[in-house]
Write an enzyme that holds these catalytic residues in place. Structure first.
Site, PDB file in Angstrom:
ATOM      1  N   SER A   1     -35.540-114.932  98.152  1.00 55.08           N
ATOM      2  CA  SER A   1     -36.850-115.452  98.537  1.00 55.08           C
ATOM      3  C   SER A   1     -36.840-115.695 100.034  1.00 55.08           C
ATOM      4  O   SER A   1     -35.948-116.380 100.541  1.00 55.08           O
ATOM      5  CB  SER A   1     -37.138-116.755  97.783  1.00 55.08           C
ATOM      6  OG  SER A   1     -38.347-117.336  98.227  1.00 55.08           O
TER       7      SER A   1
ATOM      8  N   CYS B   1     -32.048-119.686  98.599  1.00 58.16           N
ATOM      9  CA  CYS B   1     -32.905-118.554  98.979  1.00 58.16           C
ATOM     10  C   CYS B   1     -32.029-117.399  99.453  1.00 58.16           C
ATOM     11  O   CYS B   1     -32.198-116.271  99.030  1.00 58.16           O
ATOM     12  CB  CYS B   1     -33.885-118.965 100.065  1.00 58.16           C
ATOM     13  SG  CYS B   1     -35.074-120.202  99.513  1.00 58.16           S
TER      14      CYS B   1
ATOM     15  N   ARG C   1     -13.745-104.201  98.163  1.00 55.01           N
ATOM     16  CA  ARG C   1     -15.190-104.211  97.909  1.00 55.01           C
ATOM     17  C   ARG C   1     -15.616-105.506  97.203  1.00 55.01           C
ATOM     18  O   ARG C   1     -16.705-105.589  96.642  1.00 55.01           O
ATOM     19  CB  ARG C   1     -15.569-102.983  97.067  1.00 55.01           C
ATOM     20  CG  ARG C   1     -15.309-101.661  97.796  1.00 55.01           C
ATOM     21  CD  ARG C   1     -15.818-100.471  97.001  1.00 55.01           C
ATOM     22  NE  ARG C   1     -15.021-100.217  95.812  1.00 55.01           N
ATOM     23  CZ  ARG C   1     -13.961 -99.386  95.766  1.00 55.01           C
ATOM     24  NH1 ARG C   1     -13.575 -98.738  96.864  1.00 55.01           N
ATOM     25  NH2 ARG C   1     -13.299 -99.192  94.637  1.00 55.01           N
TER      26      ARG C   1
END
Length: 264
Positions: free
Chosen positions: A167, A146, A126
């Site tokens: 973003s 971003c 994981r």
């Protein structure tokens, strides 16, 4: 690519109008997710034509660990031009963080190579994570990441990838991001002896710039077409040996390109 149009419509209908760093203004939502089954076609937008050459070369450039736009310019890719300095440098952006993350003890960590090794040796881990968000170096980057962090997941012989994008410029950036990470997942799957599973795209601030509203409305009028198929040279078994010529897109029949201004 109905999922992408649904995102665009959701933001237009339900988003909050906000100011932003560029001064353009946005309409945005916080928290959204899309899923793409890579076994059902390559998720390259069909409601407007995209420049696949730029997407492929940018990804290869990231994987080289490069942070100067010379390679991109040499291959007629201009998507990073607005952020580069006079020497073409961008600072310690994506490629540097992916391949040369600086550790406090002076080492440089190759996150991509490490994840590749773990997928092969410990596929149920994981911790199959690559981060481009390095708080110590954000201020030195021409543009902070971003698409900030991605994680791989292996199940039933298939490799999936989830991206967290802090973003997201929905009209210009997101179509590139979808295709880029879908392709990276396919490349990683091939060199690890797996099939490509899903690309899961999770957003923080997902926004439409105000000067893209008209273009978004035009795109929403268009009917999505069948997804193309991405053919990857099956002989390539080393992630860092891929070349532009190793990729062939079949059956791409998009609607015409829609021009829109970049907010810098």
């Amino acid at each position: 690519m109905k999922a992408y149009l649904d995102l665009m419509r959701h933001v237009l209908d339900n988003g909050t109008d906000k100011s932003d760093r560029t001064g353009t203004g946005t309409r945005s939502v916080f928290g959204y997710q899309m899923r793409f089954d890579l076994g059902k076609g390559f998720p390259l937008l069909t409601t407007k034509k995209l420049h696949l050459r730029s997407i492929i070369h940018e990804l290869l450039w990231f994987l080289k660990g490069d942070t100067n736009i010379k390679y991109l310019k040499d291959n007629n890719v201009s998507i990073w031009d607005e952020w580069a300095d006079e020497n073409g440098d961008l600072g310690p952006v994506y490629g540097y963080q992916w391949r040369n993350w600086p550790a406090p003890d002076g080492r440089h960590i190759d996150q991509i190579a490490n994840v590749l090794e773990q997928i092969k040796k410990n596929p149920d881990s994981r911790r199959l994570i690559v981060s481009a968000w390095n708080p110590a170096l954000v201020d030195e980057m021409a543009l902070p990441p971003c698409h900030a962090l991605f994680q791989f997941y292996v199940a039933d012989g298939k490799l999936s990838c989830q991206l967290y994008q802090r973003s997201a410029d929905i009209f210009l950036g997101v179509p590139f991001n979808i295709a880029s990470y879908a392709l990276l997942t396919m490349m990683m799957a091939q060199v690890c002896g797996l099939e490509a599973g899903e690309f899961v795209h999770t957003f923080g601030d997902a926004h439409l710039y105000r000067n893209h509203f008209e273009q978004a409305a035009l795109q929403l009028e268009r009917e999505p077409r069948a997804l193309p198929v991405m053919k990857i040279n099956p002989e390539v078994k080393d992630l860092f040996s891929f070349k532009f010529e190793d990729f062939e897109l079949e059956g791409y029949d998009p609607h015409p390109h829609i021009k829109a201004a970049v907010s810098v």
